[in-house]
Design a protein around this motif. Structure first.
Motif, PDB file in Angstrom:
ATOM      1  N   ALA A  42       0.859  -1.193   0.000  1.00  0.00           N
ATOM      2  CA  ALA A  42       0.000   0.000   0.000  1.00  0.00           C
ATOM      3  C   ALA A  42       0.891   1.236   0.000  1.00  0.00           C
ATOM      4  O   ALA A  42       1.123   1.831   1.054  1.00  0.00           O
ATOM      5  CB  ALA A  42      -0.914  -0.022   1.224  1.00  0.00           C
ATOM      6  N   ARG A  45       1.167   5.008   2.256  1.00  0.00           N
ATOM      7  CA  ARG A  45       0.541   4.931   3.584  1.00  0.00           C
ATOM      8  C   ARG A  45       1.613   4.850   4.666  1.00  0.00           C
ATOM      9  O   ARG A  45       2.747   4.493   4.386  1.00  0.00           O
ATOM     10  CB  ARG A  45      -0.347   3.696   3.678  1.00  0.00           C
ATOM     11  CG  ARG A  45      -1.634   3.885   2.940  1.00  0.00           C
ATOM     12  CD  ARG A  45      -2.502   2.687   3.137  1.00  0.00           C
ATOM     13  NE  ARG A  45      -3.777   2.913   2.497  1.00  0.00           N
ATOM     14  CZ  ARG A  45      -4.935   2.962   3.145  1.00  0.00           C
ATOM     15  NH1 ARG A  45      -4.994   2.802   4.436  1.00  0.00           N
ATOM     16  NH2 ARG A  45      -6.053   3.168   2.491  1.00  0.00           N
ATOM     17  N   THR A  46       1.190   5.132   5.904  1.00  0.00           N
ATOM     18  CA  THR A  46       2.126   5.010   7.013  1.00  0.00           C
ATOM     19  C   THR A  46       2.608   3.567   7.111  1.00  0.00           C
ATOM     20  O   THR A  46       3.778   3.309   7.330  1.00  0.00           O
ATOM     21  CB  THR A  46       1.428   5.405   8.349  1.00  0.00           C
ATOM     22  OG1 THR A  46       0.594   6.511   8.107  1.00  0.00           O
ATOM     23  CG2 THR A  46       2.425   5.694   9.425  1.00  0.00           C
ATOM     24  N   THR A  48       3.044   0.603   4.946  1.00  0.00           N
ATOM     25  CA  THR A  48       3.034   0.219   3.526  1.00  0.00           C
ATOM     26  C   THR A  48       2.834  -1.275   3.336  1.00  0.00           C
ATOM     27  O   THR A  48       2.286  -1.708   2.317  1.00  0.00           O
ATOM     28  CB  THR A  48       4.376   0.643   2.874  1.00  0.00           C
ATOM     29  OG1 THR A  48       4.627   1.999   3.211  1.00  0.00           O
ATOM     30  CG2 THR A  48       4.360   0.488   1.370  1.00  0.00           C
TER      31      THR A  48
ATOM     32  N   TRP B  29      -9.485  -1.525   6.820  1.00  0.00           N
ATOM     33  CA  TRP B  29      -8.867  -0.752   5.732  1.00  0.00           C
ATOM     34  C   TRP B  29      -9.343   0.700   5.762  1.00  0.00           C
ATOM     35  O   TRP B  29      -8.560   1.634   5.644  1.00  0.00           O
ATOM     36  CB  TRP B  29      -9.198  -1.406   4.388  1.00  0.00           C
ATOM     37  CG  TRP B  29      -8.588  -0.708   3.216  1.00  0.00           C
ATOM     38  CD1 TRP B  29      -9.238   0.023   2.272  1.00  0.00           C
ATOM     39  CD2 TRP B  29      -7.198  -0.654   2.874  1.00  0.00           C
ATOM     40  NE1 TRP B  29      -8.342   0.530   1.360  1.00  0.00           N
ATOM     41  CE2 TRP B  29      -7.082   0.130   1.706  1.00  0.00           C
ATOM     42  CE3 TRP B  29      -6.052  -1.187   3.449  1.00  0.00           C
ATOM     43  CZ2 TRP B  29      -5.854   0.386   1.105  1.00  0.00           C
ATOM     44  CZ3 TRP B  29      -4.828  -0.925   2.845  1.00  0.00           C
ATOM     45  CH2 TRP B  29      -4.746  -0.159   1.687  1.00  0.00           C
ATOM     46  N   ASP B  32      -7.783   2.521   8.641  1.00  0.00           N
ATOM     47  CA  ASP B  32      -6.398   2.886   8.368  1.00  0.00           C
ATOM     48  C   ASP B  32      -6.332   4.096   7.431  1.00  0.00           C
ATOM     49  O   ASP B  32      -5.500   4.979   7.633  1.00  0.00           O
ATOM     50  CB  ASP B  32      -5.671   1.684   7.741  1.00  0.00           C
ATOM     51  CG  ASP B  32      -4.164   1.880   7.735  1.00  0.00           C
ATOM     52  OD1 ASP B  32      -3.580   1.977   8.833  1.00  0.00           O
ATOM     53  OD2 ASP B  32      -3.587   1.994   6.636  1.00  0.00           O
ATOM     54  N   THR B  33      -7.218   4.106   6.451  1.00  0.00           N
ATOM     55  CA  THR B  33      -7.258   5.249   5.522  1.00  0.00           C
ATOM     56  C   THR B  33      -7.586   6.535   6.292  1.00  0.00           C
ATOM     57  O   THR B  33      -6.916   7.559   6.137  1.00  0.00           O
ATOM     58  CB  THR B  33      -8.343   5.017   4.436  1.00  0.00           C
ATOM     59  OG1 THR B  33      -8.133   3.733   3.868  1.00  0.00           O
ATOM     60  CG2 THR B  33      -8.296   6.066   3.356  1.00  0.00           C
ATOM     61  N   ASP B  36      -4.657   7.691   8.566  1.00  0.00           N
ATOM     62  CA  ASP B  36      -3.593   8.389   7.836  1.00  0.00           C
ATOM     63  C   ASP B  36      -4.007   9.825   7.518  1.00  0.00           C
ATOM     64  O   ASP B  36      -3.233  10.766   7.665  1.00  0.00           O
ATOM     65  CB  ASP B  36      -3.263   7.642   6.533  1.00  0.00           C
ATOM     66  CG  ASP B  36      -2.225   6.551   6.744  1.00  0.00           C
ATOM     67  OD1 ASP B  36      -1.849   6.325   7.912  1.00  0.00           O
ATOM     68  OD2 ASP B  36      -1.802   5.912   5.767  1.00  0.00           O
ATOM     69  N   ARG B  37      -5.262   9.975   7.088  1.00  0.00           N
ATOM     70  CA  ARG B  37      -5.758  11.307   6.723  1.00  0.00           C
ATOM     71  C   ARG B  37      -5.771  12.228   7.953  1.00  0.00           C
ATOM     72  O   ARG B  37      -5.297  13.361   7.898  1.00  0.00           O
ATOM     73  CB  ARG B  37      -7.180  11.176   6.144  1.00  0.00           C
ATOM     74  CG  ARG B  37      -7.779  12.473   5.636  1.00  0.00           C
ATOM     75  CD  ARG B  37      -9.084  12.209   4.894  1.00  0.00           C
ATOM     76  NE  ARG B  37     -10.056  11.481   5.706  1.00  0.00           N
ATOM     77  CZ  ARG B  37     -10.859  12.047   6.600  1.00  0.00           C
ATOM     78  NH1 ARG B  37     -10.803  13.348   6.812  1.00  0.00           N
ATOM     79  NH2 ARG B  37     -11.709  11.314   7.294  1.00  0.00           N
TER      80      ARG B  37
END
Lengths: 439, 170
Positions: A42, A45-46, A48, B29, B32-33, B36-37
């Protein structure tokens, strides 16, 4: 006769393959799992590597569950009964893994941390059952996918290591230049663990193949070995060496002797050329002799002793799956205060012990570790002398013991059971060994 | 197996797999998205030019993080981001509670250091010393202690522990 038993009979008798959907679906899902887990990342992303691979393993588990259900719905439960008959020990071990994981999760000292781990165990179990169920229909070309994944990852880690090409933006996460050598796997230790297992599998397959296939698998194994050396993972080098010696020993004593001499020469040449991974092994021995255990083990000594302390406190049930990360600080502080352990320098805040033997003891107690050891033992067992001449059977026989030993050595200073990429590879290959050795 | 039983088995397994996929693959998922944002937004908030803008952005982040934590209660970085935003708007009491919740799922020296900083702000010096000592016992270089008296007490405690260790050695 059901569809399944018909197709089994076709496979065993070597008659022209009658088309059935299982012949396509099981090999495809197995091969797809091996490829996808090894290449999916990925970027940007933090995290990966790890989360996406964890989720890919869960997705593979879900698909495996549906596929086995479809096969049972299509052809009845005959194959399941047959699996129980042909390898009761493997079935019982699998059942014990699921049961004990559930119990230790229920009595975990931190259940929110343990539940996701239980999900991962069940996902891996679904993959194992699917591959075992379909082993008869899975041809040996499935292992060719490992040549592809090994070549891709080993080449990439070499390019990253020699600063030729870095396709990933890892500046934020790489704390040292060496940590940017990730391939598509994760940190260098993860790369080394994965490639060591793949190299061993390919060496074992090459040892039973002839001519072109032997060259093909041998080349794949050599590329994977180069990747292990470049990753500088000492444990992976030692684990692969142990497994390789067993592969050659199985062929003949003379071959084993030649392998030992070649390995000794290669080691001496590598040492004289100051190849990093070899000098690191020599340095570790020197530091261990001087009692600098944390230096010798890249700070793994403190977490290992901390985990042993945890095991001493709860020897039966353990603290619960994945809870080491929660108790680590407390127990490490105790270890470092008590100088009798010899941890004279603070360790690092590892989320995993970096020793799966000890982590299993700490998190799942003695029964959990006993189940792991029995799984390794059952993997080593060879089938009875009588059987078909199916080449997959010879591969399973050549792979069992070396694979179990490589895994056991790898678990001494890494955590392959806790990484999705290696866990997936382990369950897939273990299921193929169990399924193929009865052909 | 009878056709009806087969169809039922297949339907049930597809339904179970779909549920599994939604809860245990898609949701992590998405978490996690979003994590990060929101981490990126928190960093941007810290870099905002005016205090007014920092407060406005941090409040917005807090609302979103709290909503997200209801769906993703086991993502440590979300607690960390929430506590940071709470500190940015001066809600130190809430930040200490958030760090406490975070410590229930993850133990790291930097969390104890951050908790120590918040406790100093709240004037709870004894608790702050405990938090800093826990952090530094494990990671001697974790964080900076700005409060002089607290720093002295932490050093004193750690020195005493070290002396005890050396006595043990002798």
């Amino acid at each position: 006769m059901t569809v399944t038993s018909r197709s089994i009979a076709d496979t065993e008798s070597g008659s022209p393959a009658r088309w059935c959907w299982e012949r396509v679906a099981f090999p495809l899902l197995t091969a797809a799992g091996l490829i996808v887990l090894a290449i999916i990342i990925a970027p940007g992303r933090t995290d990966t590597f790890r989360l996406i691979k964890d989720l890919a393993l869960r997705a593979d588990g879900a698909l495996a569950f549906v596929l086995v259900s479809a096969a049972i719905a299509w052809a009845g439960s005959g194959r399941i009964r047959e699996m129980l008959r042909e390898d009761r020990a493997a079935a019982m071990t699998l059942l014990a893994v699921l049961l004990w994981s559930t119990i230790t999760t229920l009595v975990s000292t931190n259940r929110p941390l343990s539940v996701p781990s239980l999900v991962d165990v069940f996902s891996a179990a679904a993959v194992f059952i699917m591959v075992w169920y379909g082993a008869r229909w899975i041809p040996k070309w499935v292992l060719v996918t490992l040549i592809f994944t090994a070549a891709l990852n080993a080449t990439l880690v070499m390019l990253q290591s020699f600063r030729i090409w870095q396709p990933l933006d890892l500046e934020a996460t790489a704390t040292a230049p060496h940590h940017a050598n990730t391939a598509l796997i994760g940190n260098p230790n993860d790369v080394g663990s994965y490639l060591a297992l793949v190299a061993l599998i390919l060496f074992a397959v090459a040892s039973v193949e002839r001519r072109l296939l032997m060259v093909l698998y041998g080349a794949g194994a050599l590329i994977a070995t180069a990747g292990v050396v470049i990753s500088q993972t000492r444990t992976a080098v030692l684990a692969l060496t142990a497994g390789l010696l067993l592969v050659t020993l199985r062929r003949s004593r003379r071959a084993a002797l030649i392998a030992i001499v070649l390995l000794a020469v290669a080691g001496a040449v590598a040492f004289s050329m100051r190849v990093r991974v070899v000098t690191r092994i020599a340095d570790s021995i020197e530091m261990a002799a001087a009692g600098r255990w944390n230096d010798a083990t890249s700070n793994r000594f403190t977490p290992i002793v901390a985990a042993l302390e945890m095991f001493r406190e709860r020897p039966l049930l353990g603290f619960g799956p994945k809870t080491f990360r929660y108790h680590h600080m407390e127990y490490s502080a105790v270890v470092e205060r008590d100088t009798s352990h010899g941890a004279r320098r603070p360790g690092t805040n590892f989320l995993d012990v970096h020793n799966d033997h000890v982590q299993l003891l700490a998190e799942t107690g003695l029964p959990g570790y006993a189940i792991f050891l029995s799984a390794l033992f059952f993997l080593c067992r060879n089938p009875s002398a009588s059987g078909s001449e199916d080449s997959r059977r010879r591969i399973a026989a050549a792979l069992g013991l070396p694979f179990a030993v490589t895994l056991a050595v790898l678990c001494l200073a890494q955590f392959p059971l806790h990484l999705a990429i290696t866990r997936h590879l382990i369950v897939t290959i273990a299921a193929l060994i169990v399924g193929w050795r009865r052909l | 197996m009878r056709p009806l039983a087969g169809i039922l088995l297949l339907t049930a397994s597809i339904a179970a797999a779909a549920l599994f996929t939604n809860r245990l693959i898609v949701r992590p998922w998405r978490c996690d998205t979003a994590k990060d944002r929101l981490l990126r937004m928190t960093i941007q908030t810290e870099k905002s030019p005016s205090q007014h803008e920092i407060s406005a952005r941090a409040r917005k982040n807090i609302d979103e993080l709290r909503r997200l934590l209801e769906q993703c209660p086991a993502v440590p970085d979300l607690y960390m981001a929430l506590a940071l935003n709470e500190q940015l708007v001066g809600r130190y009491e809430e930040a200490s509670v958030t760090y406490g919740r975070l410590l229930e799922i993850e133990q790291r020296p930097e969390i104890y250091s951050a908790l120590g900083n918040v406790l100093v702000r709240l004037g709870r010096y004894d608790e702050a010393v405990e938090a800093y000592v826990k952090a530094r016992r494990f990671s001697p270089r974790s964080g900076t202690i700005n409060h002089i008296e607290t720093r002295r007490r932490v050093r004193e405690r750690l020195r005493q522990e070290l002396e005890g260790r050396e006595d043990q050695d002798d």
